[in-house]
Design an enzyme around this catalytic site. Structure first.
Site, PDB file in Angstrom:
ATOM      1  N   LYS A 239      -6.069  -4.544  -9.942  1.00  0.00           N
ATOM      2  CA  LYS A 239      -4.818  -4.476 -10.742  1.00  0.00           C
ATOM      3  C   LYS A 239      -4.763  -4.991 -12.249  1.00  0.00           C
ATOM      4  O   LYS A 239      -5.553  -5.926 -12.504  1.00  0.00           O
ATOM      5  CB  LYS A 239      -3.655  -5.303 -10.073  1.00  0.00           C
TER       6      LYS A 239
ATOM      7  N   ARG B 290       1.151  -0.754  -0.506  1.00  0.00           N
ATOM      8  CA  ARG B 290       0.157  -0.601  -1.378  1.00  0.00           C
ATOM      9  C   ARG B 290      -0.933  -1.742  -0.879  1.00  0.00           C
ATOM     10  O   ARG B 290      -0.557  -2.506   0.164  1.00  0.00           O
ATOM     11  CB  ARG B 290       0.981  -1.191  -2.655  1.00  0.00           C
ATOM     12  N   GLY B 291      -1.965  -1.954  -1.851  1.00  0.00           N
ATOM     13  CA  GLY B 291      -3.110  -2.608  -1.636  1.00  0.00           C
ATOM     14  C   GLY B 291      -4.134  -1.646  -0.852  1.00  0.00           C
ATOM     15  O   GLY B 291      -3.808  -0.888   0.240  1.00  0.00           O
TER      16      GLY B 291
ATOM     17  N   ASP C 150      -9.816  -2.825  -5.668  1.00  0.00           N
ATOM     18  CA  ASP C 150      -9.359  -1.298  -5.445  1.00  0.00           C
ATOM     19  C   ASP C 150     -10.670  -0.631  -5.249  1.00  0.00           C
ATOM     20  O   ASP C 150     -10.577   0.547  -4.413  1.00  0.00           O
ATOM     21  CB  ASP C 150      -8.388  -0.811  -6.227  1.00  0.00           C
TER      22      ASP C 150
END
Length: 349
Positions: A255, A53-54, A244
């Protein structure tokens, strides 16, 4: 004993090129488990289930993944190879809709296929490996430069609050939001970091606190609803977060919970910095209202982390993975190419 955080290899390609090797982040901080992914289904699941993730790390995993899968395509002609490549590309792109790096990396890989349509398929596959390694190397260089750019805005001894995990685990090396923290640690800045737990998936508690502590950084874990308290006490002089997707006007998806932190920072007069590579800027997205927000399984709120269900059966639950911070709440957007201040014109990057 403190470690060099870059010793943790979040995403890499196996030596023989047959698999993507990831550090399974769903197993952290309890155990460091590396998982081998050798099919499109395994790569898709790893991205969707947040094993990797990221935004930057997702892009790297997708690039490596489609290379690995391309090795398995049985095709006698370029057209048949390209057709199957596109099918796999669309499939992998469906795993996480909000992070722009996923699609951007896959698009780059497709351009390699298209640009070399006259070459034999095995040569095209070899070129895909070169491109995937280039994506990873470019991210590593960008992260370090992001860290240097942000560090120019920070002073030794500052208290820094961060949300979610935008550190080494989310990229190839160092991180985005945490890159200046790691560079500062190397140079004796002595930052004191407050890490929001980041509900419901606890990336701050499980990942940010884990990697900062492992690297010897002074880190204090707080619940999300404690951010206002540490700000009011004067313990925070800057907020650093990742991103993101950045819209053309500077609105930023990150997030869930980031928007609330930005509002608090504005109230207390604390600079709010968004850090990310230029690959997260989406000039085709005019503003935050145009960003597709992923909604995840409500069980992440009602059941996950509990020995038994915590919420009443049948209760409705809303679980967006991201929120959008308006550009007017952002002090600066920091990329590898420089520092942008309002009014934001992201096309300048």
């Amino acid at each position: 004993m403190n470690v060099d955080i870059t010793d943790l290899k979040t995403v890499r390609l196996s030596q023989d090129g047959s698999a993507v090797i990831i550090l399974d982040q769903t197993r952290l901080p309890g155990s460091e488990v590396y998982v081998s992914l050798s099919s499109a289904e395994e790569v898709w699941e790893a991205i969707y289930k947040l094993k990797v993730r990221g935004a930057p790390a997702i892009g790297i995993a997708a690039a490596y993944g489609i290379y690995v899968c391309s090795r398995l395509i049985v095709a006698n002609t370029y057209d048949s190879f390209y057709s199957e490549f596109l099918r796999m590309k669309d499939y992998l792109a469906s795993s996480r809709p909000t992070a722009v790096n996923l699609v951007a990396a896959l698009d780059r890989m497709e351009k390699v296929v298209v640009a070399h349509s006259m070459k034999p398929v095995p040569e095209i596959v070899d070129l895909l490996r070169v491109e995937s390694e280039a994506i990873r190397a470019e991210d590593a260089a960008a992260c370090r430069k992001i860290g240097e750019n942000c560090l120019s805005l920070l002073r030794p001894g500052m208290g820094i609050l961060t949300h979610c995990n935008a550190g080494h685990l989310a990229v190839s090396e160092y991180g985005t939001a945490l890159a200046p923290v790691y560079l500062g640690e190397e140079r004796g800045y002595g930052f004191k970091v407050f890490a929001d737990e980041t509900r419901p998936l606890l990336q701050g508690a499980r990942l940010t606190a884990y990697e900062l502590q492992k690297a010897g950084v002074d880190v204090t874990l707080i619940c999300d609803n404690m951010a206002s308290v540490v700000m009011r006490k004067g313990w925070v002089q800057a907020v650093v977060v990742g991103c993101d997707r950045v819209a053309a006007n500077g609105d930023t998806a990150n997030k869930i919970g980031t928007l609330g932190v930005a509002i608090l920072a504005r109230h207390y007069g604390i600079p709010f910095y968004v850090l990310g590579p230029t690959s997260t800027i989406d000039l085709n997205c005019p503003d935050g209202d145009s960003i597709v927000i992923e909604e995840r399984n409500p069980e992440e709120i009602t059941d996950m982390w509990y020995a038994s269900r915590m919420a009443p059966e049948g209760v409705k639950a809303y679980n967006p993975a991201f929120d959008v911070t308006s550009h007017d709440l952002i002090t600066a957007i920091i990329t590898e190419k420089g520092i942008a201040y309002p009014p934001f014109h992201m096309e300048d990057f």
